[in-house]
Design a protein around this motif. Structure first.
Motif, PDB file in Angstrom:
ATOM      1  N   LEU A   1     -28.210  12.081 -35.199  1.00 34.43           N
ATOM      2  CA  LEU A   1     -28.967  12.464 -34.007  1.00 34.43           C
ATOM      3  C   LEU A   1     -28.200  13.509 -33.205  1.00 34.43           C
ATOM      4  O   LEU A   1     -27.038  13.295 -32.834  1.00 34.43           O
ATOM      5  CB  LEU A   1     -29.230  11.226 -33.151  1.00 34.43           C
ATOM      6  N   GLU A   2     -28.869  14.620 -32.917  1.00 34.60           N
ATOM      7  CA  GLU A   2     -28.277  15.672 -32.095  1.00 34.60           C
ATOM      8  C   GLU A   2     -28.712  15.557 -30.647  1.00 34.60           C
ATOM      9  O   GLU A   2     -27.901  15.733 -29.737  1.00 34.60           O
ATOM     10  CB  GLU A   2     -28.658  17.046 -32.637  1.00 34.60           C
ATOM     11  N   ALA A   3     -29.993  15.281 -30.417  1.00 31.21           N
ATOM     12  CA  ALA A   3     -30.495  15.224 -29.036  1.00 31.21           C
ATOM     13  C   ALA A   3     -31.755  14.379 -28.982  1.00 31.21           C
ATOM     14  O   ALA A   3     -32.552  14.355 -29.941  1.00 31.21           O
ATOM     15  CB  ALA A   3     -30.792  16.636 -28.511  1.00 31.21           C
ATOM     16  N   LEU A   4     -31.951  13.675 -27.864  1.00 29.68           N
ATOM     17  CA  LEU A   4     -33.161  12.875 -27.657  1.00 29.68           C
ATOM     18  C   LEU A   4     -33.328  12.619 -26.169  1.00 29.68           C
ATOM     19  O   LEU A   4     -32.459  12.020 -25.528  1.00 29.68           O
ATOM     20  CB  LEU A   4     -33.069  11.540 -28.402  1.00 29.68           C
ATOM     21  N   ASP A   5     -34.430  13.081 -25.635  1.00 25.65           N
ATOM     22  CA  ASP A   5     -34.786  12.807 -24.245  1.00 25.65           C
ATOM     23  C   ASP A   5     -35.707  11.594 -24.227  1.00 25.65           C
ATOM     24  O   ASP A   5     -36.843  11.649 -24.714  1.00 25.65           O
ATOM     25  CB  ASP A   5     -35.478  14.019 -23.624  1.00 25.65           C
ATOM     26  N   THR A   6     -35.248  10.491 -23.671  1.00 26.69           N
ATOM     27  CA  THR A   6     -36.011   9.235 -23.682  1.00 26.69           C
ATOM     28  C   THR A   6     -36.809   9.004 -22.408  1.00 26.69           C
ATOM     29  O   THR A   6     -37.487   7.987 -22.279  1.00 26.69           O
ATOM     30  CB  THR A   6     -35.054   8.049 -23.865  1.00 26.69           C
TER      31      THR A   6
ATOM     32  N   VAL B   1     -33.358   1.950 -26.474  1.00 24.67           N
ATOM     33  CA  VAL B   1     -31.948   1.762 -26.809  1.00 24.67           C
ATOM     34  C   VAL B   1     -31.509   2.897 -27.723  1.00 24.67           C
ATOM     35  O   VAL B   1     -32.128   3.143 -28.770  1.00 24.67           O
ATOM     36  CB  VAL B   1     -31.718   0.409 -27.509  1.00 24.67           C
ATOM     37  N   VAL B   2     -30.446   3.599 -27.322  1.00 22.35           N
ATOM     38  CA  VAL B   2     -29.865   4.656 -28.140  1.00 22.35           C
ATOM     39  C   VAL B   2     -28.368   4.404 -28.244  1.00 22.35           C
ATOM     40  O   VAL B   2     -27.676   4.315 -27.228  1.00 22.35           O
ATOM     41  CB  VAL B   2     -30.127   6.053 -27.550  1.00 22.35           C
ATOM     42  N   ASP B   3     -27.885   4.268 -29.455  1.00 25.67           N
ATOM     43  CA  ASP B   3     -26.455   4.049 -29.697  1.00 25.67           C
ATOM     44  C   ASP B   3     -26.078   4.905 -30.901  1.00 25.67           C
ATOM     45  O   ASP B   3     -26.332   4.535 -32.045  1.00 25.67           O
ATOM     46  CB  ASP B   3     -26.183   2.570 -29.972  1.00 25.67           C
ATOM     47  N   GLY B   4     -25.514   6.087 -30.627  1.00 27.37           N
ATOM     48  CA  GLY B   4     -25.231   7.021 -31.714  1.00 27.37           C
ATOM     49  C   GLY B   4     -26.529   7.501 -32.330  1.00 27.37           C
ATOM     50  O   GLY B   4     -27.382   8.085 -31.643  1.00 27.37           O
ATOM     51  N   SER B   5     -26.738   7.255 -33.610  1.00 31.24           N
ATOM     52  CA  SER B   5     -27.978   7.639 -34.285  1.00 31.24           C
ATOM     53  C   SER B   5     -28.920   6.462 -34.461  1.00 31.24           C
ATOM     54  O   SER B   5     -29.935   6.584 -35.152  1.00 31.24           O
ATOM     55  CB  SER B   5     -27.660   8.254 -35.657  1.00 31.24           C
ATOM     56  N   PHE B   6     -28.599   5.349 -33.837  1.00 29.08           N
ATOM     57  CA  PHE B   6     -29.502   4.193 -33.849  1.00 29.08           C
ATOM     58  C   PHE B   6     -30.414   4.279 -32.629  1.00 29.08           C
ATOM     59  O   PHE B   6     -29.944   4.336 -31.484  1.00 29.08           O
ATOM     60  CB  PHE B   6     -28.716   2.884 -33.818  1.00 29.08           C
TER      61      PHE B   6
ATOM     62  N   ALA C   1     -28.117  -0.240 -39.875  1.00 25.77           N
ATOM     63  CA  ALA C   1     -27.977   0.083 -38.456  1.00 25.77           C
ATOM     64  C   ALA C   1     -26.517   0.246 -38.060  1.00 25.77           C
ATOM     65  O   ALA C   1     -26.178   1.095 -37.232  1.00 25.77           O
ATOM     66  CB  ALA C   1     -28.640  -1.004 -37.615  1.00 25.77           C
ATOM     67  N   ALA C   2     -25.636  -0.553 -38.649  1.00 23.27           N
ATOM     68  CA  ALA C   2     -24.217  -0.488 -38.283  1.00 23.27           C
ATOM     69  C   ALA C   2     -23.597   0.846 -38.665  1.00 23.27           C
ATOM     70  O   ALA C   2     -22.631   1.289 -38.037  1.00 23.27           O
ATOM     71  CB  ALA C   2     -23.462  -1.634 -38.940  1.00 23.27           C
ATOM     72  N   THR C   3     -24.149   1.504 -39.681  1.00 19.39           N
ATOM     73  CA  THR C   3     -23.620   2.810 -40.093  1.00 19.39           C
ATOM     74  C   THR C   3     -24.104   3.931 -39.194  1.00 19.39           C
ATOM     75  O   THR C   3     -23.600   5.059 -39.277  1.00 19.39           O
ATOM     76  CB  THR C   3     -24.018   3.130 -41.542  1.00 19.39           C
ATOM     77  N   LEU C   4     -25.088   3.642 -38.318  1.00 18.51           N
ATOM     78  CA  LEU C   4     -25.679   4.665 -37.455  1.00 18.51           C
ATOM     79  C   LEU C   4     -25.154   4.624 -36.023  1.00 18.51           C
ATOM     80  O   LEU C   4     -25.474   5.510 -35.220  1.00 18.51           O
ATOM     81  CB  LEU C   4     -27.205   4.502 -37.423  1.00 18.51           C
ATOM     82  N   LEU C   5     -24.373   3.606 -35.697  1.00 17.48           N
ATOM     83  CA  LEU C   5     -23.904   3.435 -34.321  1.00 17.48           C
ATOM     84  C   LEU C   5     -22.920   4.533 -33.921  1.00 17.48           C
ATOM     85  O   LEU C   5     -22.334   5.207 -34.775  1.00 17.48           O
ATOM     86  CB  LEU C   5     -23.245   2.067 -34.165  1.00 17.48           C
ATOM     87  N   ALA C   6     -22.742   4.682 -32.594  1.00 17.97           N
ATOM     88  CA  ALA C   6     -21.784   5.674 -32.094  1.00 17.97           C
ATOM     89  C   ALA C   6     -20.378   5.383 -32.621  1.00 17.97           C
ATOM     90  O   ALA C   6     -19.602   6.305 -32.892  1.00 17.97           O
ATOM     91  CB  ALA C   6     -21.802   5.681 -30.567  1.00 17.97           C
TER      92      ALA C   6
END
Length: 733
Positions: free
Chosen positions: A232-237, A250-255, A465-470
């Motif tokens: 994930l590069e950018a996301l406006d929630t 919920v955003v945590d890294g690419s999750f 999911a664990a591989t996508l976290l910050a």
């Protein structure tokens, strides 16, 4: 949150025997002969059987019901050995707070491990209660009668099981041997008892985790990257977070996930988040058109798993290469889990095949002690193997961590299931052989190339999911599964008597696509290759394929199933018709499980290349048959599933992403393609050990179909699937 099972002890309280669970994995004190089944690791009787003062009987298993019918069979075993009707038994399946740790429900081990343990534990509990009754009644044990949970003396005095457990303690270690009930006294074992898990499924009742609706439940969805490896590069929630009904983004890294009051709101919110997200592309996927060249070019760790005789002195007369693509579990019901955080503890309801390994992985991901996580198995709507069940549990528990106190239900969308589940590995098998002057196989050399067949949880890095976290978790290095069961090399060693034979497993640590366990693991490809090649050798020797196999077989039980399948099919009297052919195949699953021989008839439409399986006849030897109809269920289902794999299924992908994200891109067998008849004949072996049945049919079915196609149109196809397009192209249709 219940206390940790490791701290629970068996107590006599309130006039009832309260069984707690000694779930340590080390051997029991005292040594001596090995205890049967899972009693080796969980030796205390109270880990398996509970009897209350009101005569309620509960049996516990660490194995999960996946549709294979073990609930029914385990109840039958316990009922007979406790000498009560099956209706008296309540069965509790995999739950980290209540049941023994039997790791995964996999490899057709449920009856071998848990069934054996429950049978022996129940028999020993029966003897222990009879001994207590003898002491209280002042009568010899062998003079007492037991019926329906009541122990009676000859003078009419009697004591119920409930009375015998009052104030007593059954926290005792099982013995290596047990007073198993004599065959003539059994009432349930060997009978086709109705499956206890079927009524709710047929009636539309609450049967699956997908059906659960706990009070206060909220709904969630996740947003995946556009392709494996993307970040994930950018996301406006902001806009989504302001949507009516959205409770949290919920955003945590690419999750990325969203929680909402209603499911439809969560779906729409996830779609909007997906449109707003910008991703950085990961590494390119392999070229699908050159997939097998890619696999063969990868670095391999080679192991010789069979080296018999002197293959170097024999000539190689015939060589063939067989290939299978990536395959999906393709669960018709998308994976689902419910998670709830209460204080600093978590409870997860999941259709995982290993509640204890999942608990360990979730605890590591969350950074909490394992006893703060409880995992409860609830049936899912279809899967044999490692599909998205564990991953969706990780998704749900991460969102529950961010939204405590209320149950969070997360169900994957179809594209999540198809694009992100771990696939069954693509494989290549190469076999060479020579026939001697007598027409028998003089030499055999087999090689198989495969990734790992298990990346199941146990560590957080096995969870998507664990591989996508910050702060991501790295997947553990893939490893081959050891023989004799094996992974990519499962069933690579033929059961046939071959004087000069060599088998090599080329393990591929690098994984072009994420893979894990799919029903039967490498046995599907290896049996397809071996049994297809046996037909090719039989043809070269001008010998009937069944007779050729029998000539090379020394195992008497294997000979029995082959002869029975051929006889029941009418092999010798098969009437040939244009476009129709017969095929035969055999395997003993893992060379230590159930024996299965399958004969089929197929029809091939020359104008289109469409192959249809018309009928199948199977003979199976699973050792002692506890529930013969349950065995037939498994073989029937295995034949149909293998037919779908063999005729339809292959994961399609571009260099950027997986393309098989729906049923159009990943077709499976339709109801109109189901065989007109499937007959399964069970060879019962009373007194013999249970042999795993659930994965016995997959490999033989594939080879039998391929052999029948070759018989029908005189065309040998060695690449799966035998799709209409492939068969048609080969015939010039």
């Amino acid at each position: 949150m219940p206390p940790s099972p490791g701290r629970r002890r068996m107590l006599a309280a309130g006039g009832a025997l309260v069984m707690a669970f000694a779930l340590g994995t080390g051997p029991a004190r005292g040594g001596g002969a090995a205890r049967p089944g899972s009693l080796k690791k969980t030796p205390h009787l109270d880990s398996w059987i509970r009897i209350d003062a009101d005569n309620r009987i509960t049996v516990f298993t660490g194995k999960a019901e996946l549709g294979q019918g073990i609930k029914t069979a385990l109840i039958q075993l316990a009922a007979d050995e406790l000498m009560v009707p099956p209706q008296r038994i309540a069965l509790v399946t995999a739950d980290t707070a209540r049941t023994p740790n039997e790791q995964y429900t996999a490899g057709s081990h449920s009856m071998q491990d848990s069934g054996t343990a429950i049978r022996h534990a129940a028999a020993q509990v029966r003897l222990l209660l009879a001994q207590r009754a003898a002491a209280r009644l002042g009568a010899p044990v062998d003079s007492l009668a037991i019926a329906d949970g009541v122990v009676s003396a000859r003078d009419g005095r009697k004591l119920s099981y409930g009375e015998l457990v009052q104030g007593q303690n059954l926290h005792v270690e099982a013995q290596p041997t047990s007073p198993l009930l004599a065959p003539q006294k059994r009432r349930s074992i060997g009978q086709s008892f109705p499956r206890v898990d079927i009524p709710a499924k047929l009636s539309g009742g609450a049967a699956y985790v997908q059906d659960m609706r706990p009070q206060g439940m909220v709904h969630a969805r996740v947003v995946r990257p556009g392709a494996p490896g993307a970040t994930l590069e950018a996301l406006d929630t902001t806009a989504v977070a302001a949507m009516p009904g959205v409770l949290k983004v919920v955003v945590d890294g690419s999750f990325v996930g969203v929680i909402a009051q209603r499911e439809y709101t969560a779906i729409i919110a996830a779609q909007r988040l997906a449109k707003a997200a910008r991703w950085r592309q990961g590494a390119a996927l392999p070229d699908e058109a050159r997939l097998y060249d890619t696999l063969l070019a990868l670095p391999s760790v080679d192991s010789r798993i069979l080296d018999r005789g002197n293959i170097g002195t024999t000539r190689r007369g015939i060589t063939a290469t067989y290939r299978k693509p990536y395959g999906m579990h393709a669960s018709i019901g998308p994976s689902c889990a419910i998670a709830q955080r209460t204080g600093d503890s978590y409870c997860v309801w999941s259709h995982t095949q290993g509640v204890y390994p999942l608990r360990g992985a979730l605890a590591e991901m969350l950074g909490v002690e394992e006893d703060r996580v409880r995992c409860i198995h609830v049936e899912g709507s279809g899967c044999y193997g490692h599909n998205g069940a564990d991953d969706v549990a990780a998704d749900a528990v991460l969102l529950a961590r961010a939204f405590p106190e209320r149950p969070v239900r997360l169900q994957w969308m179809r594209e999540d299931e198809h694009a992100w589940e771990p696939y069954g590995p693509a494989m290549v098998a190469r076999v060479s052989a020579a026939l001697g002057a007598d027409g028998a196989i003089a030499s055999w050399e087999y090689e198989v190339w495969s990734n790992t067949h298990s990346t199941r949880p146990g560590r957080a890095g096995n969870l998507l999911a664990a591989t996508l976290l910050a702060q991501p978790f790295t997947p553990p290095p893939p490893e081959p599964l050891p023989q004799p069961e094996g992974g990519g090399d499962r069933n690579a060693i033929p059961l046939y008597a071959l004087p000069n034979a060599r088998v090599t497993h080329h393990f591929l640590p690098e994984m072009p696509l994420r893979v894990s366990a799919l029903r039967s693991l490498g046995a599907y490809c290896n049996v397809f290759a071996i049994e297809s090649f046996m037909d090719e050798l039989a043809r070269a020797a001008y010998v009937d394929p069944v007779r050729f196999r029998l000539r090379h077989m020394q195992d008497a039980r294997a000979i029995d199933v082959m002869r029975e399948a051929a006889r029941r099919f009418g092999w010798e009297n098969f009437r040939r018709r244009e476009g129709r052919g017969r095929g035969f195949a055999f395997a003993r699953y893992k060379n230590l499980g159930a024996y299965a021989a399958i004969a089929v008839e197929v029809e091939v439409q020359r104008a289109t290349g469409l192959v249809r399986l018309l009928r199948a006849v199977a003979a199976v030897d699973s050792g002692e048959a506890v529930n013969p109809d349950g065995i037939r269920n498994q073989i029937e289902g295995g034949i149909i599933q293998s037919c779908s794999w063999t005729l339809c299924e292959a994961v399609r992908f571009s260099r950027e992403s997986v393309q098989s994200i729906d049923w159009g891109g990943y077709p499976i067998l339709r109801f109109t393609q189901i065989p007109e008849s499937i007959e399964v004949f069970v060879i019962d072996r009373p007194g013999q050990p249970f042999l795993g049945t659930g994965e016995a049919a997959q490999g033989p079915s594939a080879a039998a179909i391929a052999n029948a196609v070759a018989d029908a149109v005189d065309l040998r196809l060695r690449d799966l699937p035998l799709s209409r397009e492939r068969v048609g192209a080969a015939m010039g249709a």
